[in-house]
Enzyme design. Structure first.
Site, mmCIF file in Angstrom:
data_model
loop_
_atom_site.group_PDB
_atom_site.id
_atom_site.type_symbol
_atom_site.label_atom_id
_atom_site.label_comp_id
_atom_site.label_asym_id
_atom_site.label_seq_id
_atom_site.Cartn_x
_atom_site.Cartn_y
_atom_site.Cartn_z
ATOM 1 N N GLU A 1 -4.398 3.688 -2.307
ATOM 2 C CA GLU A 1 -4.326 2.543 -1.417
ATOM 3 C C GLU A 1 -5.529 2.478 -0.466
ATOM 4 O OE1 GLU A 1 -2.615 -0.013 -1.093
ATOM 5 O OE2 GLU A 1 -2.782 -0.654 0.997
ATOM 6 N N ASP A 2 -5.916 3.611 0.091
ATOM 7 C CA ASP A 2 -6.903 3.593 1.169
ATOM 8 C C ASP A 2 -8.306 4.057 0.786
ATOM 9 O OD1 ASP A 2 -4.943 2.654 2.768
ATOM 10 O OD2 ASP A 2 -4.481 4.568 3.729
#
Ligand code: MN
Length: 744
Positions: free
Chosen positions: A98-99
């Site tokens: 996600e990051d």
């Protein structure tokens, strides 16, 4: 940068060390796990740590600390529930996809399918948090639940992730705090509860409470704090007494005392509208012993020492909660009038209460504990099945929220039998759940020893005693009070039967009376003759004919004339004045036909009615009934083409009328001929939306009969004729629409 191609062989040695602070955090995690499970190979964990630390790089959290502090803490929370290695690896990796720019494929290559699958599940949830409002939530929970069914670890990692985010929520802007706290309270805490994870649930609730009701929680905390000294003194004293008494009785046990959680105190105060000083169980004592037998023995010891508060004794050992929580609960008046709650359980029950599904986690490998897990997640599977049937995310979210809150109440008979009823069920439902005779004869109820009204909404743990009177019959009013279909059906049955019995009696008397008046000797006609007439009217039994007479469907004279042909009968001599007395007024209430349509025969209410398929009449249309043989009354539209040919037998024609139709809708099929161009369909659906008419089916195609045109074949739901007329005329006015036809 690591070489993409060598990712498969990537190991910790290829990555530079993380910043010292991050290394230190990881070492702490490592040593904690090592303490718990000295045998375990922690290389896979370190591999995940190196990978995550490298990719998160210099990212920081809002608090300014290195980002890696978060995944490491999530992993640490999960060690408390003995999460297995793939789960712990996932905890460290859960925000990588996600990051950072890492693709799931790379995770799969490096860590294998299992870890990739769980990371993917968690990632999907976080990704969806970027969207807004209900849509986002519903979507994300749907995914979550779907993921759940393939791997429970997704939800456990997610709960740990949420717990740590809640613990550090003060770093976020206020509007985010509010949203996340609410979501936690409405979705995650209940999920933890359903999974039986009492500890996680309690902490999530208290944290959410602090952010959602900052003032109330601060006030309450202050108040509890100000009494802490006094409370703790009582607690110590009570704890010591209990320990002593248990020892005297030879019951091995450890005794824990605590002040209850803020949010549960707050809820209780709000629910019961009472002050802190009236809360029974601000203090809670927990006795953990070695066997079920000793649980009950300990309960005896407590009750011998202090006076129990009536109605507060709960046996969740005999009747576990749906999340498999088991314990004995009681509340007693302790020294100085301080009431406190006592929970008594075995070690095993304690572990399940605290850790829930996770309690079984550690035994999963090697042991076959799946049965319990299965039960626990059965409700989730159910939800997933439901969500597959639903399209709108909003709907799904509301169902999810709904289902997370118990929809049932569990009550007891005075002998302790458990009766499970839907929420808000009444003593009448309770009575019918025991036996229909008890239901019929019910004249009152006592709940926990007190007389309550029959419309009282039962609550969990109520002990219900039904007061009966032999010969008592249910009243029609009950139909609007009861919540279970069982009670409703039984009541309807009795009421219908009673009405019918009355009608039969009246019918038989009317016939007898009229026969005397007309000078017809009944004996002569005989039973078989009457049976013949009954059959002629479509009834198989004389009784039915009597009922029809009683309901006023026919006059006795009509029947007698059939029985005795006018020429030879005495009927012709009967004076005109002695005509049939007006039939008894029918007992109102229109009958619901099998398809739920509310129609009624004029002046009768027990006739089986159905809407004829050929013309499918709508409320508001002129209608006529036709008595079929054995199938009841078919209701046609008066301009149905079949009616004229059908109604040759005037005797079988019967007047019918529309009765109230609360919220009932009817499917109508229509063909709309339109120009074949964009935007036309939009207009039509707009018209239907305006009318709040549902589209059950819609198919658009080109109109072969008329070149260049399109035809839209749709089935929509309407309330009545008026609404259909409005829809049709609006459609006719729409540009591009050539013609609208109703299909019969
Ligand atoms: Mn996270």
């Amino acid at each position: 940068m690591p070489k993409q191609s060598s990712a498969v062989q990537a190991t910790q040695t290829e990555y530079p060390p993380a910043p010292p602070a991050v290394e230190a955090l990881y070492r702490e995690l490592e040593s904690e796990i090592r303490r718990q499970r000295p045998e375990e190979d922690l290389d896979p964990l370190e591999k995940a740590f190196r990978f995550a630390a490298y990719h998160h790089g210099s990212q920081t959290r809002r608090s300014g600390e290195p980002y890696m502090a978060h995944p490491i803490e999530v992993a640490r929370i999960l060690t408390e529930i003995n999460m297995d290695m793939p789960g712990l690896q996932t905890a460290l990796l859960h925000d990588v996809v996600e990051d950072t720019g890492v693709k799931l494929e790379e995770i799969r290559k490096v860590f294998g399918d299992q870890v990739a699958l769980i990371v993917d599940g968690v990632t999907k949830l976080s990704k969806l948090e970027a969207y807004n409002a209900e849509e986002r939530q519903a979507e994300s929970y749907r995914k979550m639940l779907l993921a759940m069914t393939t791997d429970l670890r997704v939800i456990l990692v997610k709960l740990a992730d949420r717990l740590h985010n809640m613990r550090t929520l003060q770093n976020l802007p206020p509007e985010k705090q509010e949203r996340i706290a609410r979501e936690t309270l409405e979705i995650y805490a209940p999920i933890a509860h359903r999974l039986g994870m009492g500890k996680v649930r309690g902490e999530l609730e208290d944290l959410a409470f602090r952010f959602l009701e900052p003032e109330a929680s601060a006030d309450l905390m202050r108040e509890v704090e100000s009494r802490r000294h006094e409370i703790e003194a009582v607690l110590t004293q009570v704890q010591r007494t209990v320990e002593e008494k248990l020892k005297q009785e030879g019951i091995p046990a450890r005794v824990e005392g605590r002040v209850k959680r803020l949010y549960s105190i707050y809820q209780k105060m709000k629910r019961q509208k009472i002050g802190l000083d009236q809360i029974y169980d601000l203090l809670a004592l927990r006795i953990i012993t070695d066997s079920v037998l000793n649980c009950y023995a300990a309960l005896g010891v407590i009750h011998k020492e202090w006076t129990p508060i009536p109605g507060r004794i709960k046996d969740f050992i005999a009747i576990p909660r749906p999340n498999l929580y088991r314990s004995l609960h009681t509340s007693v008046i302790g020294p100085g009038g301080h009431a406190f709650e006592v929970q008594i359980r075995t070690e095993e029950m304690h572990r399940i209460a605290e850790e829930g599904i996770a309690a079984h986690w550690k035994y999963k490998e090697g042991h076959k504990g799946a049965g319990v897990d299965e039960q626990r997640i059965a409700w989730l599977r159910q939800l997933v099945e439901w969500q597959q049937e639903m399209r709108a995310p909003g709907d799904f979210l509301s169902t999810l929220k709904l289902d997370l809150y118990p929809e049932e109440v569990c009550c007891f008979t005075p002998r302790g039998k458990v009766i499970v009823l839907p929420k808000d069920a009444t003593p009448i439902d309770f009575a019918y759940a025991i036996h229909s005779d008890v239901g019929h004869a019910c004249v009152g109820a006592k709940v926990n020893g007190r007389i309550v009204p029959l419309r009282y909404a039962l609550r969990n743990g109520d002990v219900v005693e039904i007061l009966t009177q032999s010969g008592h019959m249910p009243s029609k009013d009950w139909l609007s009070i009861v919540k279970t279909s069982r009670a409703r059906n039984k009541i309807k049955h009795v009421i219908n039967a009673a009405e019918r019995a009355r009608a039969i009696e009246i019918g038989a008397k009317l016939l007898e009376k009229e026969a005397r008046r007309m000078g017809v000797s009944f004996g002569r006609a005989g039973k078989t003759e009457l049976e013949r007439v009954a059959a002629e009217y479509g009834y198989s039994k004389i009784e039915d004919l009597h009922a029809a007479l009683g309901y006023g469907r026919f006059s006795p004279r009509q029947i007698l004339q059939k029985l005795v042909p006018p020429a030879e009968g005495a009927a012709s001599h009967a004076p005109e004045a002695a005509r049939t007395p007006p039939a008894t007024p029918p007992a109102a209430a229109p009958a619901e036909s099998p398809e739920g349509v509310v129609l009624k025969v004029k002046g009768a209410d027990d006739v089986l009615l159905y809407r004829a398929k050929c013309c499918n009449p709508l409320p508001g249309e002129a209608i006529v009934g036709y008595i079929t043989r054995g199938k009841g009354v078919a209701v046609h539209s008066t301009n149905c083409t079949n009616v004229q040919s059908l109604m040759y037998d005037a005797e079988r024609r019967i007047e019918v009328e529309w009765a109230r139709s609360p919220g009932e809708t009817f499917a109508v099929r229509m063909l709309v001929h339109t120009d074949d161009r964009p935007g036309v369909l939009n207009q039509l659906t707009g018209i239907l939306a305006e009318e709040q008419s549902n589209i059950k089916n819609l198919e658009a195609g080109s109109d072969h009969a008329r070149g260049g045109l399109a035809v839209i074949d749709m089935t929509v739901e309407v309330k009545d004729k008026k609404q259909l007329e409005r829809i049709v005329s609006a459609m006719r006015r729409a540009s591009g629409v050539r013609d609208v036809q109703r299909v019969l």
